[in-house]
Design an enzyme around this catalytic site. Sequence first.
Site, PDB file in Angstrom:
ATOM      1  N   HIS A 134     -33.978  47.330 -35.669  1.00 14.41           N
ATOM      2  CA  HIS A 134     -34.429  47.045 -37.036  1.00 14.41           C
ATOM      3  C   HIS A 134     -34.044  48.143 -38.021  1.00 14.41           C
ATOM      4  O   HIS A 134     -34.251  47.979 -39.228  1.00 14.41           O
ATOM      5  CB  HIS A 134     -35.930  46.752 -37.084  1.00 14.41           C
ATOM      6  CG  HIS A 134     -36.842  47.892 -36.754  1.00 14.41           C
ATOM      7  ND1 HIS A 134     -37.449  48.041 -35.524  1.00 14.41           N
ATOM      8  CD2 HIS A 134     -37.272  48.939 -37.507  1.00 14.41           C
ATOM      9  CE1 HIS A 134     -38.222  49.114 -35.538  1.00 14.41           C
ATOM     10  NE2 HIS A 134     -38.120  49.683 -36.727  1.00 14.41           N
ATOM     11  N   SER A 261     -39.109  55.166 -36.563  1.00 18.01           N
ATOM     12  CA  SER A 261     -38.400  54.066 -35.914  1.00 18.01           C
ATOM     13  C   SER A 261     -37.033  54.531 -35.438  1.00 18.01           C
ATOM     14  O   SER A 261     -36.257  55.089 -36.222  1.00 18.01           O
ATOM     15  CB  SER A 261     -38.199  52.910 -36.899  1.00 18.01           C
ATOM     16  OG  SER A 261     -39.408  52.317 -37.266  1.00 18.01           O
TER      17      SER A 261
END
Length: 305
Positions: A134, A261
């Site tokens: 992502h 992330s």
Amino acid sequence: MPQDPHTPVSSEPPAGLLPADGQAVFQAPGTGEGGEPAPGGGAGTEPVEGYELPEAPEAADAFGGPLPDIGEASFGPPTGPETVHGPDDRVQITTTGVYPWRVHCFLEITAADGSAWLGTGWFIGPHTIATAGHVVFIKNSGVPGRDGWVRSIKVWPGRNGGTAPYGPVVSTNFRSVTGWTGSGDENYDYGAIILSTDLGAQTGWFGFGVWSDADLLQVTGNIAGYPADKPYATLWYDARRIDSVGPRKVYYDIDTFGGQSGSSVYRIIGNDRYGIAVHTYGGARVNSGTRITTPVYNNFVAWKA
């Protein structure tokens, strides 16, 4: 026959025997220019002055920052993909110009619609940075023109606030797999950034490998990344024993936050660091990462070639 979710895909035009799951196989790390293998600390952690492996705290959630974590683009702020559980045990790393800290990269991401986001990545070879799927490919944002491959990523290896010992370098060349780009399945949320130069030959890189459930359950997981709740572009570290493992995920009660992330979840063997998962998600009690299984391993090997 349905397509394998680990089928690799690229933001660029298209241009032997594989190990079995559960078989311990790994790629060796490299320390970069002037690098010597840094000794690991006790209990499989980094030898950070004043850091002690924390006890497991009670659960709590946190999320925020001056620029949004790239995870918000696909998942939205109410369920941001990283969490701090109880007391914040993270410590700041300021010696980011030395190995192993310079392997970790601060990422400034420009999405297809021009919006700006933050993330983290880590070198797995001279010109390849592993990260979350992502980070490189936004899925299900609900915003017109935002989904798909991001426009560009500015990579800052070993950045410490206003100090940038390496870079930045901008990439528009990305990799992921159809399980993420097509289905948005969190079990396949991993990718890579390909650089046009061998900057990793200066910074060094982490190895990565495939290990059995029993082995991973004895491992202390380490995570360093660039959380958005701390001073901008500063590197923070935490560690804790792996909590549990699944076929495609690794679970741990290591404190993280929005902006991390794509961080490496890594183990230390002797003086060497090996990625075991890519940090991607949070939860009420534990956070989790995409486990490096055989298909992930094989894609990483191909992407670092």
